[in-house]
Scaffold this motif. Structure first.
Motif, PDB file in Angstrom:
ATOM      1  N   GLU A 273       0.827  -1.209   0.000  1.00 35.03           N
ATOM      2  CA  GLU A 273       0.000   0.000   0.000  1.00 35.03           C
ATOM      3  C   GLU A 273       0.860   1.257   0.000  1.00 35.03           C
ATOM      4  O   GLU A 273       0.502   2.273  -0.591  1.00 35.03           O
ATOM      5  CB  GLU A 273      -0.923   0.006   1.221  1.00 35.03           C
ATOM      6  N   GLN A 274       2.006   1.181   0.659  1.00 36.11           N
ATOM      7  CA  GLN A 274       2.881   2.343   0.765  1.00 36.11           C
ATOM      8  C   GLN A 274       3.825   2.491  -0.427  1.00 36.11           C
ATOM      9  O   GLN A 274       4.042   3.593  -0.922  1.00 36.11           O
ATOM     10  CB  GLN A 274       3.695   2.265   2.058  1.00 36.11           C
ATOM     11  N   PHE A 275       4.368   1.364  -0.892  1.00 39.22           N
ATOM     12  CA  PHE A 275       5.405   1.428  -1.923  1.00 39.22           C
ATOM     13  C   PHE A 275       4.933   0.958  -3.293  1.00 39.22           C
ATOM     14  O   PHE A 275       5.646   1.148  -4.283  1.00 39.22           O
ATOM     15  CB  PHE A 275       6.620   0.596  -1.500  1.00 39.22           C
ATOM     16  N   GLY A 276       3.773   0.323  -3.345  1.00 37.94           N
ATOM     17  CA  GLY A 276       3.267  -0.229  -4.603  1.00 37.94           C
ATOM     18  C   GLY A 276       3.634  -1.692  -4.726  1.00 37.94           C
ATOM     19  O   GLY A 276       4.749  -2.104  -4.380  1.00 37.94           O
ATOM     20  N   SER A 277       2.686  -2.481  -5.232  1.00 29.73           N
ATOM     21  CA  SER A 277       2.897  -3.923  -5.320  1.00 29.73           C
ATOM     22  C   SER A 277       4.016  -4.281  -6.293  1.00 29.73           C
ATOM     23  O   SER A 277       4.739  -5.270  -6.083  1.00 29.73           O
ATOM     24  CB  SER A 277       1.597  -4.627  -5.723  1.00 29.73           C
ATOM     25  N   GLU A 278       4.180  -3.507  -7.347  1.00 34.56           N
ATOM     26  CA  GLU A 278       5.246  -3.806  -8.324  1.00 34.56           C
ATOM     27  C   GLU A 278       6.619  -3.645  -7.685  1.00 34.56           C
ATOM     28  O   GLU A 278       7.512  -4.488  -7.876  1.00 34.56           O
ATOM     29  CB  GLU A 278       5.118  -2.873  -9.534  1.00 34.56           C
ATOM     30  N   LYS A 279       6.791  -2.567  -6.920  1.00 38.88           N
ATOM     31  CA  LYS A 279       8.052  -2.336  -6.225  1.00 38.88           C
ATOM     32  C   LYS A 279       8.319  -3.459  -5.217  1.00 38.88           C
ATOM     33  O   LYS A 279       9.425  -4.007  -5.147  1.00 38.88           O
ATOM     34  CB  LYS A 279       8.002  -0.998  -5.497  1.00 38.88           C
ATOM     35  N   VAL A 280       7.309  -3.809  -4.445  1.00 35.01           N
ATOM     36  CA  VAL A 280       7.463  -4.841  -3.417  1.00 35.01           C
ATOM     37  C   VAL A 280       7.827  -6.180  -4.044  1.00 35.01           C
ATOM     38  O   VAL A 280       8.693  -6.902  -3.545  1.00 35.01           O
ATOM     39  CB  VAL A 280       6.181  -4.958  -2.576  1.00 35.01           C
ATOM     40  N   GLU A 281       7.195  -6.521  -5.152  1.00 34.05           N
ATOM     41  CA  GLU A 281       7.488  -7.794  -5.814  1.00 34.05           C
ATOM     42  C   GLU A 281       8.940  -7.843  -6.287  1.00 34.05           C
ATOM     43  O   GLU A 281       9.597  -8.887  -6.193  1.00 34.05           O
ATOM     44  CB  GLU A 281       6.537  -8.000  -6.995  1.00 34.05           C
ATOM     45  N   LYS A 282       9.458  -6.716  -6.751  1.00 30.62           N
ATOM     46  CA  LYS A 282      10.865  -6.679  -7.176  1.00 30.62           C
ATOM     47  C   LYS A 282      11.794  -6.876  -5.991  1.00 30.62           C
ATOM     48  O   LYS A 282      12.813  -7.562  -6.091  1.00 30.62           O
ATOM     49  CB  LYS A 282      11.166  -5.349  -7.876  1.00 30.62           C
ATOM     50  N   VAL A 283      11.464  -6.272  -4.862  1.00 31.87           N
ATOM     51  CA  VAL A 283      12.298  -6.421  -3.667  1.00 31.87           C
ATOM     52  C   VAL A 283      12.273  -7.865  -3.171  1.00 31.87           C
ATOM     53  O   VAL A 283      13.289  -8.402  -2.744  1.00 31.87           O
ATOM     54  CB  VAL A 283      11.828  -5.458  -2.555  1.00 31.87           C
ATOM     55  N   LEU A 284      11.107  -8.502  -3.256  1.00 31.20           N
ATOM     56  CA  LEU A 284      10.990  -9.898  -2.820  1.00 31.20           C
ATOM     57  C   LEU A 284      11.762 -10.843  -3.728  1.00 31.20           C
ATOM     58  O   LEU A 284      12.370 -11.809  -3.258  1.00 31.20           O
ATOM     59  CB  LEU A 284       9.511 -10.308  -2.774  1.00 31.20           C
ATOM     60  N   GLY A 285      11.772 -10.580  -5.025  1.00 36.62           N
ATOM     61  CA  GLY A 285      12.612 -11.316  -5.962  1.00 36.62           C
ATOM     62  C   GLY A 285      12.212 -12.761  -6.198  1.00 36.62           C
ATOM     63  O   GLY A 285      11.117 -13.195  -5.848  1.00 36.62           O
ATOM     64  N   THR A 286      13.149 -13.504  -6.759  1.00 35.57           N
ATOM     65  CA  THR A 286      12.886 -14.876  -7.201  1.00 35.57           C
ATOM     66  C   THR A 286      13.190 -15.921  -6.140  1.00 35.57           C
ATOM     67  O   THR A 286      12.729 -17.059  -6.223  1.00 35.57           O
ATOM     68  CB  THR A 286      13.745 -15.208  -8.434  1.00 35.57           C
ATOM     69  N   GLY A 287      14.031 -15.569  -5.170  1.00 30.50           N
ATOM     70  CA  GLY A 287      14.453 -16.557  -4.177  1.00 30.50           C
ATOM     71  C   GLY A 287      15.606 -17.426  -4.642  1.00 30.50           C
ATOM     72  O   GLY A 287      16.020 -18.341  -3.939  1.00 30.50           O
ATOM     73  N   ILE A 288      16.137 -17.145  -5.824  1.00 26.35           N
ATOM     74  CA  ILE A 288      17.283 -17.901  -6.360  1.00 26.35           C
ATOM     75  C   ILE A 288      18.574 -17.167  -5.999  1.00 26.35           C
ATOM     76  O   ILE A 288      18.686 -15.949  -6.207  1.00 26.35           O
ATOM     77  CB  ILE A 288      17.170 -18.056  -7.891  1.00 26.35           C
ATOM     78  N   LYS A 289      19.560 -17.867  -5.479  1.00 25.19           N
ATOM     79  CA  LYS A 289      20.815 -17.258  -5.064  1.00 25.19           C
ATOM     80  C   LYS A 289      21.679 -16.933  -6.282  1.00 25.19           C
ATOM     81  O   LYS A 289      22.192 -17.829  -6.955  1.00 25.19           O
ATOM     82  CB  LYS A 289      21.572 -18.178  -4.110  1.00 25.19           C
TER      83      LYS A 289
END
Length: 365
Positions: A273-289
């Motif tokens: 809600e604060q940063f936008g879902s698109e931004k948050v999804e990028k920060v969360l990433g793929t989980g691949i090292k």
């Protein structure tokens, strides 16, 4: 666990160090962290320059200015304890590690560039093996691969060891943090994981790291971003650090109240809600090292490799004083990795070598 990384922001001043400790404790830190600096353990004198407001100065000399006596760190440990908090510190070589262990820190932090300083890791492992209670160790994993982390853990062991996911870039772009990696690394390696955050925002990465299963958040603190400490431009000022601690504790409370699945969703929804879902999804990433784009070019330069400490001629037999396990950093050429240190000692040079140059297999007979 919230770690306030003072690092070298004190610039050798006991008065400033105490002010930083006060600020960290008031801002909600559980651990207050220092760096035990000896320039010769980190860099070759010819490594290059650092840009500061006062101009370009040799990076080696800047680190020399940050060296403090053992008594400084002992006083800071005692002061941290007097505030009811815990003292943690990063050594950068065998001397600083030995001296740090002699004052009995509450934990030892191995910074990302030292994840492949195998001689130091071996000395730390030997110390912990000979103690009834193992000193807690936190490894940071910036500019590293999964195999690098596994190699380090094969030396330190996993008993009372934690890992910090990290991006070795200053400042680190939030979009590259790939925070889903925290839970994956914890599952793969079987140890608690958190994040060492070099991004500038006090909310985004810290709050989402809690949602992703992080157990530790480490962030730099400074009295002012306008001061001349090496890491001050990417540190949080006390008010910001306090706000971060509040947000992290709120996120923890959300997980405790709603449970992991619902609590995680609520945290992510609130941050979106604060940063936008698109931004948050990028920060969360793929989980691949993977190496983050902002740090990939520094792989092999920021972490350790073998370097000649002096100029030597063909036919010289290499001894321990001739080789440094150093960060390459600015202008020098990286050498072979520290895992070959014992192999190099006693070898004869096949050609002339320059002081500071990275050791290559072609240099050896």
């Amino acid at each position: 666990m919230i770690i306030a990384e003072i690092g070298t922001s004190h610039e050798g001043s006991k008065e400033k160090a105490r002010k930083l400790i006060d600020a960290a404790c008031d801002a909600g830190a559980d651990y207050v962290k220092f760096q035990w600096v000896y320039a010769s353990e980190i860099l070759h004198p010819d490594t290059g320059f650092v840009k500061l407001p006062t101009g370009n100065i040799p990076l080696y000399e800047r680190f020399k200015e940050l060296e403090c006596p053992v008594s400084f760190y002992k006083e800071m440990l005692d002061y941290v304890h007097s505030k009811g908090k815990k003292f943690i510190c990063s050594p950068f070589g065998l001397q600083s590690l030995k001296e740090l262990l002699e004052i009995h820190p509450d934990a030892v932090k191995i910074a990302s560039p030292e994840l492949n300083h195998y001689k130091m890791l071996e000395a730390l492992a030997d110390y912990r093996k000979n103690k009834c209670e193992k000193t807690p160790v936190i490894l940071s994993s910036g500019v590293s691969t999964l195999s690098d982390i596994e190699k380090a853990l094969s030396i330190t062991g996993k008993d009372n060891v934690s890992l910090l996911h990290c991006i070795t870039s200053y400042p680190a772009p939030e979009n590259e943090y790939n925070l889903r990696l925290i839970k994956n690394l914890s599952n793969i390696l079987g140890i608690p994981c958190g994040v060492s955050d070099h991004s500038l925002d006090p909310i985004l990465v810290p709050a989402l790291s809690v949602a992703c299963g992080g157990t530790i958040i480490e962030k730099h603190i400074t009295l002012s971003r306008k001061t001349s400490g090496l890491d001050d431009p990417v540190a949080l000022e006390p008010e910001q650090f306090g706000f971060m601690s509040h947000i992290v504790n709120q996120a923890k409370a959300t997980l405790n109240h709603y449970g992991i699945e619902t609590g995680t969703k609520r945290i992510i929804d609130q941050i979106s809600e604060q940063f936008g879902s698109e931004k948050v999804e990028k920060v969360l990433g793929t989980g691949i090292k993977e190496l983050a784009p902002s740090e990939s070019l520094n792989y092999g330069r920021t972490n350790r490799s073998l370097h000649f400490m002096k100029e030597f001629e063909k036919g010289h037999v290499i001894n321990e004083e001739d080789i440094g396990i150093l960060r390459t950093e600015k202008v020098l050429t990286p050498g072979i990795t520290p895992e070959y240190y014992d192999l190099v000692i006693g070898k004869t040079l096949s050609r002339n070598v320059k002081s500071g140059s990275g050791v290559q297999f072609e240099d050896l007979m």
